[in-house]
Design a protein around this motif. Structure first.
Motif, PDB file in Angstrom:
ATOM      1  N   THR A  30      -2.375   5.483   1.886  1.00  0.00           N
ATOM      2  CA  THR A  30      -3.372   4.459   2.185  1.00  0.00           C
ATOM      3  C   THR A  30      -3.115   3.839   3.551  1.00  0.00           C
ATOM      4  N   GLU A  59      -9.713  -1.131  -1.324  1.00  0.00           N
ATOM      5  CA  GLU A  59      -8.847  -0.453  -0.365  1.00  0.00           C
ATOM      6  C   GLU A  59      -9.577  -0.223   0.952  1.00  0.00           C
ATOM      7  N   ALA A 107       0.855  -1.195   0.000  1.00  0.00           N
ATOM      8  CA  ALA A 107       0.000   0.000   0.000  1.00  0.00           C
ATOM      9  C   ALA A 107       0.883   1.235   0.000  1.00  0.00           C
ATOM     10  N   PHE A 114     -11.081   6.369  -2.249  1.00  0.00           N
ATOM     11  CA  PHE A 114     -10.438   5.064  -2.156  1.00  0.00           C
ATOM     12  C   PHE A 114     -11.345   4.027  -2.816  1.00  0.00           C
ATOM     13  N   ARG A 160      -5.536   3.906   6.927  1.00  0.00           N
ATOM     14  CA  ARG A 160      -5.964   2.699   7.638  1.00  0.00           C
ATOM     15  C   ARG A 160      -5.772   2.887   9.140  1.00  0.00           C
ATOM     16  N   GLN A 164      -8.794  -1.499   4.708  1.00  0.00           N
ATOM     17  CA  GLN A 164      -8.640  -0.564   5.822  1.00  0.00           C
ATOM     18  C   GLN A 164      -9.538  -0.926   7.002  1.00  0.00           C
TER      19      GLN A 164
END
Length: 330
Positions: free
Chosen positions: A69, A162, A65, A158, A73, A166
């Motif tokens: 990103t 993704e 990632a 996102f 998360r 997360q």
């Protein structure tokens, strides 16, 4: 100086080869603000996010990632933990019917965690419809995970995959949560219909409001309002609907505080706002409140007046201004 937000796709790198997390602070603060409705809490949670990222920096895998990103998360999990067992942050209009008495007691409800405004000047983030106060207030009604899905998918763009990573869930669950969140917000007024704060017509309306407020000219103020304009004043749980009640309440304000106010133009949540300074016996001005406006079709449709000193401190406004301090601005 505002903190610069990160440009997606460009990973800031320090001279020693490590990734610099600081350029992400502004956009992460806006994300946490959308999630919690408080800029104070958002700043604390971003600090926690960056601390966790720094401690885990040796375990970060760029093949899995991007840094951005990965940070989101961490921030999402920090926000979800913070929201466990909490209610929403409301505005007064979200708690009950409007008042019809301009003389109602102005008793603050300090036990309510009120929705706070976002001080644009402190954070270099893109002014977007999804920072509008009404949008953030509506999002507060959603369950925490739906809220996260909506912001991550609709605001931050996102992908469903993704967001699933997360949140530690499936793409199907993300799509289902997004559908429910959209349905819950279907009745929210289209933020795209709200004109931007730097629009010449909006600025002209706000500047006319400034002149009328400084002169305590209630009829002129009322002429700038939509017929169904809303006025609310957290932490006081009181609110009014309609230009008539709005005007009668302003008459009370000027009767109590007098004329000769000073006003400074700022922005909050991408919307026009005014810092209001009440006159003092010595001829100077004391910080009183922040008025955050929604302007549409050349009229003010909504004014949220924040008077909590802690909220005003977030805008880094001086507490006192000496006599003559507003002459240049008039």
């Amino acid at each position: 100086m505002p903190r610069r937000s990160h440009v997606p796709g460009r990973e800031p790198v320090q001279h020693d080869g490590r990734v610099d997390f600081e350029p992400y602070r502004g956009e992460l603060t806006a994300f946490c603000y959308r999630m919690l409705g408080s800029v104070h809490e958002a700043e604390d949670l971003v600090q926690e996010t960056l601390l966790r990222a720094w401690k885990a920096r040796d375990r970060y895998d760029p093949a899995r990632a991007s840094v951005r990103t990965w940070l989101y998360r961490i921030a999402t999990n920090v926000c979800l933990t913070a929201l466990e067992g909490r209610g929403r942050r409301p505005l007064p209009s979200g708690l009950g019917a409007p008042s019809d008495s301009p003389e109602a007691p102005l008793t603050p409800a300090l036990d309510v965690p009120w929705l706070e405004p976002f001080p644009d000047a402190r954070f270099d983030v893109e002014a977007r419809a999804d920072l509008r106060l009404a949008w953030v207030a509506a999002v507060q009604v959603l369950p925490a995970r739906q809220r996260a899905v909506l912001v991550l998918r609709e605001v931050l763009a996102f992908s469903a995959a993704e967001v699933a990573a997360q949140l530690g869930t499936t793409v199907a669950a993300v799509n289902s949560a997004l559908q429910r969140a959209r349905a819950a917000l279907a009745d929210v007024r289209d933020a795209g219909a709200v004109v931007e704060s730097d629009d010449p017509e909006v600025r002209a309306v706000v500047q006319r409001y400034v002149r009328a407020f400084e002169a305590a000219d209630v009829p002129a103020l009322v002429r700038l309002l939509a017929d169904d304009a809303v006025l609310e004043m957290p932490p006081v749980p009181l609110w009014y609907r309609g230009s008539g009640d709005y005007g009668r309440f302003l008459e009370r304000v000027f009767r109590m505080r007098g004329a000769g106010w000073g006003m400074r133009e700022v922005t909050a949540n991408g919307q026009p706002a005014l810092a209001a300074y009440a006159p003092t016996p010595g001829g100077g001005y004391r910080r009183h409140s922040l008025q955050l406006f929604t302007v549409a079709d050349g009229r003010i449709t909504h004014n949220v007046v924040f008077a909590d000193p802690r909220v005003l401190d977030a805008f880094e406004l001086p507490g006192e201004i000496p006599a003559g301090g507003f002459r240049r601005e008039r």
